[in-house]
Design a protein around this motif. Structure first.
Motif, PDB file in Angstrom:
ATOM      1  N   ARG A  27      22.842   2.580   9.578  1.00  0.00           N
ATOM      2  CA  ARG A  27      22.889   3.880   8.902  1.00  0.00           C
ATOM      3  C   ARG A  27      22.239   3.783   7.540  1.00  0.00           C
ATOM      4  NH1 ARG A  27      26.221   7.601  11.051  1.00  0.00           N
ATOM      5  NH2 ARG A  27      26.469   8.613   9.043  1.00  0.00           N
ATOM      6  N   THR A  29      22.343   5.240   3.659  1.00  0.00           N
ATOM      7  CA  THR A  29      23.196   5.928   2.691  1.00  0.00           C
ATOM      8  C   THR A  29      22.393   6.122   1.418  1.00  0.00           C
ATOM      9  OG1 THR A  29      24.056   3.916   1.692  1.00  0.00           O
ATOM     10  CG2 THR A  29      25.237   4.762   3.616  1.00  0.00           C
ATOM     11  N   PRO A  82      21.130  10.688   5.763  1.00  0.00           N
ATOM     12  CA  PRO A  82      21.949   9.846   4.883  1.00  0.00           C
ATOM     13  C   PRO A  82      23.347  10.408   4.697  1.00  0.00           C
ATOM     14  CG  PRO A  82      19.796  10.191   3.925  1.00  0.00           C
ATOM     15  CD  PRO A  82      19.886  11.066   5.123  1.00  0.00           C
ATOM     16  N   PHE A  83      24.237   9.552   4.268  1.00  0.00           N
ATOM     17  CA  PHE A  83      25.678   9.794   4.246  1.00  0.00           C
ATOM     18  C   PHE A  83      26.132  11.179   3.793  1.00  0.00           C
ATOM     19  CE2 PHE A  83      29.357   9.548   1.319  1.00  0.00           C
ATOM     20  CZ  PHE A  83      30.328   9.727   2.278  1.00  0.00           C
TER      21      PHE A  83
END
Length: 146
Positions: A27, A29, A82-83
């Motif tokens: 992922r 972030t 992104p987060f």
């Protein structure tokens, strides 16, 4: 005056930490950019305005690399946004709202962390100077003390 070495150090920290996070979790972030902005603010000095400026420059430099990288990752693989953006996007109705949200989440937190980095530097400098004064012997001190 811009201290480009602090921006480069912040960029390097952002790139390395994001690479580690992506390698470990798959992922992306925005935490690496925040850490890089804080480092740039710390290295820039104890003035909050300088820290904020260097944090913003680090964020923009990192964004120049991150955004095309995210586009490539989303085309090649199924990498989510992104987060914070992935959770905020469903609440937005227009492209203008999405653009504003992306610009604000990519800049304002980095400005704040850059300023916090410079505040941390100022505190470290004060502590260091206080420790230096407490370790001086009277003969090493100011002529007024003798």
């Amino acid at each position: 005056m811009t201290r480009w070495r602090s921006v480069a150090a912040g960029f390097a920290l952002a790139a390395c930490s994001e690479a580690l996070v992506f390698g470990a979790t798959g992922r992306v972030t925005l935490v690496g950019g925040l850490a890089g902005s804080a480092l740039a603010g710390y290295l820039a000095g104890g003035d909050s305005a300088d820290g904020a400026w260097h944090g913003l420059l680090t964020a923009m430099a990192w964004g120049i690399v991150l955004i095309p990288g995210l586009v490539v990752l989303s085309v090649v693989s199924d990498v989510p946004l992104p987060f914070p953006m992935e959770f905020l996007l469903p609440f937005l109705n227009t492209a203008g709202e999405a653009t504003t949200m992306i610009l604000l989440t990519a800049s304002l937190p980095n400005v704040a962390t850059g300023a916090l980095g410079s505040v941390a530097r100022r505190q470290d400098d004060r502590t260091r100077s206080r420790d230096d004064r407490s370790q001086q012997r009277p003969s090493d001190g100011d002529p007024d003390e003798i």
